[in-house]
Design an enzyme around this catalytic site. Structure first.
Site, PDB file in Angstrom:
ATOM      1  N   ASP A   1       0.854  -1.184   0.000  1.00  0.00           N
ATOM      2  CA  ASP A   1       0.000   0.000   0.000  1.00  0.00           C
ATOM      3  C   ASP A   1       0.898   1.246   0.000  1.00  0.00           C
ATOM      4  OD1 ASP A   1      -2.182   1.692   0.009  1.00  0.00           O
ATOM      5  OD2 ASP A   1      -3.254   0.615   1.569  1.00  0.00           O
TER       6      ASP A   1
ATOM      7  N   GLU B   1     -10.458   7.136   3.819  1.00  0.00           N
ATOM      8  CA  GLU B   1      -9.586   6.577   4.850  1.00  0.00           C
ATOM      9  C   GLU B   1      -9.000   7.687   5.730  1.00  0.00           C
ATOM     10  OE1 GLU B   1      -5.908   5.053   3.171  1.00  0.00           O
ATOM     11  OE2 GLU B   1      -6.290   6.057   1.299  1.00  0.00           O
TER      12      GLU B   1
END
Ligand code: BGC
Ligand code: BGC
Length: 613
Positions: free
Chosen positions: A305, A505
């Protein structure tokens, strides 16, 4: 480069043969391995790998952000194998044509390298091709989970694939197969729900939609199941937090969607920022290598990520060693020259680590082989031009029709007293309240044009809920509206649209999931009008309804429906009778939301709840 060219020149014939053989293999293979897993291009991969220098190999393992790559020629200079555009990162022109042009430039630099290994361009297409102005935006996954309709999800994701492919991008960082266990988590809406079975079923359907059965077709894209593993189970729902459970629980709750994803032939898996029992997933060799690649037989590649390896320790070089040795195959790097931990530093560090024997050559070869195999399976070496029909169809009425169907099926009817719904199309006066009633940005939520999303007309096309209501009522019906709730007096029915402002997020984590005081005041004002009150909740997760439930005659959970607000009106006016079922338990109170537990013993509405007319 005879070895390289042998692949592309004969690959169409091979592909046909491959399909035939794959068919045979599938019929004798007990686990139902998909076509793209069976045709593994071993000989092409081996031949190409044999020609590659260490620099060329490391380049394939490098994914740089398009904004970090201020100098696109660095793709050639460093042999960079993959480029991404992070949320809100893209060309100045966000139209489909703007994206296409920009991606083609990046790709052209890869074709100037010695071995001409094609670039793989990735993007967060998480509810349609959501960075493109004019694309169709589908409901976020929490709503898709409520449809309980994997065939529809497959169809929706296939359209998303076509829109992505139409801009020259070949890889979607989707689906998110998080099993959500705490709605304080700001990514709850990226999850199909709380049930491992539901998430497995929907995740596999999404992968089939994105990748099809023959990845080399021009309308298909590579999928990425994310975020491996346990991202939805962190303590208190903290984003990038720590999931505390024993391995048996991890395997029962959070692992099943990956088993299903691998069975569906997923070509890439993104690793989670989160930790498991205090250990960062990006350094967890047991789960990444032994379990995922070994035990579960995952043959694709693992992508890290966004700057996630940087969190392993204060020393970047050691982060590179630990993550690659743990099993990461490609590293997502958001930083460029002038910033620390940038792609040039990564490349230099990894090269040194190989020289020092701290990362074995065999690990590099395995990583690169996995990446090349996927590139072969995708037919990237054929360098076929983007089909202009795909570009032209971005945001088409046909695509919007499927999104509207998703919206209709995602709505969950929570309460319907006195037959408040469906609304008659020929009432005299309908009053609509709330900012969210007439706002495309709010109904799309996060990951829409910008990373966190935002209110307002941020994307071209689509229908707000208010516009959809106006489209639906009989001629002559008086539809009035007010963002703040005035002028309800005398209405035959009042519709109040409340809920959450866009977030994604990190910013989306919330301790208090109550409806805002402003929303409660709006509903109370609606109630004062004396007309039946229909409350529509636009949110990425169940919210604490409190007094809103009693004040409303009907309550509909509409999640984050995306651009096709017509699907909401279809349900409100009975053109479609509600079928949606909660994919996440609806808690009664904030106190009920705790730790790993689902929403407690006596939730307001249980998992699977949903009324109809
Ligand atoms: C998110 C991923 C996303 C990536 C690229 C990360 O911050 O966790 O889901 O794919 O950024 O934008
Ligand atoms: C990027 C996102 C990424 C996030 C992670 C943002 O700046 O645009 O794609 O997920 O950073 O922190």
């Amino acid at each position: 480069m005879p070895g390289v060219e042998a692949g592309p020149a004969t690959s169409r014939v091979r592909a046909c043969l491959g399909v035939f053989l794959a068919g045979l293999i599938i019929s004798i293979c007990p686990r139902g391995v998909s076509a793209q897993q069976s045709s593994n291009y071993d000989s092409q991969v081996t031949a190409l790998l044999a020609q590659m220098t260490l620099d060329e190999k490391i380049g394939q393992m490098t994914q740089a952000d398009s904004v970090a790559l201020a100098n696109k020629s660095d793709v050639q200079r460093y042999f960079i194998g993959s480029v991404l555009s992070g949320g809100g990162h893209g060309p100045a022109d966000l139209s489909a044509e703007g994206w296409l042009k920009s991606c083609e430039q990046f790709r052209s630099w890869a074709l100037k390298t010695r071995l001409q290994i094609p670039l793989l361009y990735g993007i967060d297409a998480v509810h349609g091709h959501n960075n493109v102005d004019g694309a169709v935006i589908f409901p976020h996954n929490i709503g898709l989970g409520a449809t309980r309709n994997p065939a529809l999800v497959e169809k929706a994701e296939h359209i998303a694939a076509e829109e992505v492919a139409g801009t020259g991008i070949q890889w979607a960082f989707a689906p998110c197969v998080a099993v959500v266990r705490n709605e304080r988590w700001g990514r709850t809406y990226e999850s199909f729900g709380e049930s491992p079975d539901l998430v497995s079923e929907m995740g596999a359907a999404a992968i089939r939609g994105l990748q099809g059965s023959q990845l080399s077709e021009s309308s298909l894209v590579l999928a990425s199941a994310k975020h491996f593993v346990g991202d939805g189970g962190t303590t208190d729902g903290v984003d990038q937090g720590n999931t505390v459970c024993d391995e048996a629980t991890l395997r029962n709750v959070f692992l099943p969607p990956y088993v299903a994803a691998i069975k569906a032939g997923v070509g890439s898996i993104m690793v989670s920022y989160s930790s498991w029992n205090g250990m960062k997933m990006h350094g967890n060799k047991h789960l990444l290598t032994d379990v995922l690649k070994g035990e579960l037989g995952f043959k694709g590649f693992l992508i890290s990520d966004w700057a996630a390896i940087d969190q392993l320790s204060p020393d970047y070089k050691s982060d590179v060693a630990v993550s690659i040795n743990a099993g990461l195959d490609m590293i997502m790097i958001p930083y460029g020259p002038g910033q620390s931990n940038n792609y040039i530093e990564f490349i230099g560090d990894l090269k040194e680590l190989v020289g020092e024997g701290k990362v074995p050559q065999s690990r590099i070869d395995d990583a690169v082989s996995r990446i090349l195999r996927i590139k072969f399976q995708m037919g990237l070496f054929q360098n076929t031009a983007v089909d202009p029909n795909l570009t032209a169809a971005i945001g088409s009425p046909e695509h919007r029709q499927v999104a509207r169907e998703c919206v209709r099926q995602s709505l969950v009817l929570l309460k319907n007293a006195n037959h408040a719904l469906p609304l008659a199309k020929n009432v005299k006066h309908l009053h609509v309240m709330g900012q969210a009633a007439d706002d495309i940005g709010i109904q799309c939520g996060g990951w829409t044009i910008s990373w966190q999303g935002q209110a307002g007309p941020t994307i071209r096309g689509g229908t707000t809920i208010l516009a959809a209501i106006r489209n639906t009522v009989a001629p002559g019906v008086n539809v009035t509206s007010s963002a703040t709730g005035e002028n309800a007096a005398g209405a035959d029915a009042v519709l109040v649209v409340v809920g959450e402002m866009p977030y994604a997020e990190m910013d989306g984590d919330r301790q208090d999931l109550s409806l805002s005081q402003k929303d409660l005041a709006l509903i109370s004002r609606a109630k004062d009008s004396g007309a039946p009150v229909i409350t529509v909740v636009i949110s990425g997760r169940p919210l604490i309804l409190d007094s809103a439930l009693g004040m409303s005659d009907a309550v509909v959970a509409a999640w984050l429906p995306g651009t096709e607000g017509q699907g909401v009106a279809d349900v409100l006016f009975g053109d479609y009778k509600p079928t949606g079922k909660l994919s996440r338990t609806w808690p009664l109170s904030n106190e009920q939301i705790s730790g790993q537990a689902s929403a407690g013993q006596n939730p307001l509405f249980p998992y699977g709840f949903g009324l109809t007319y």
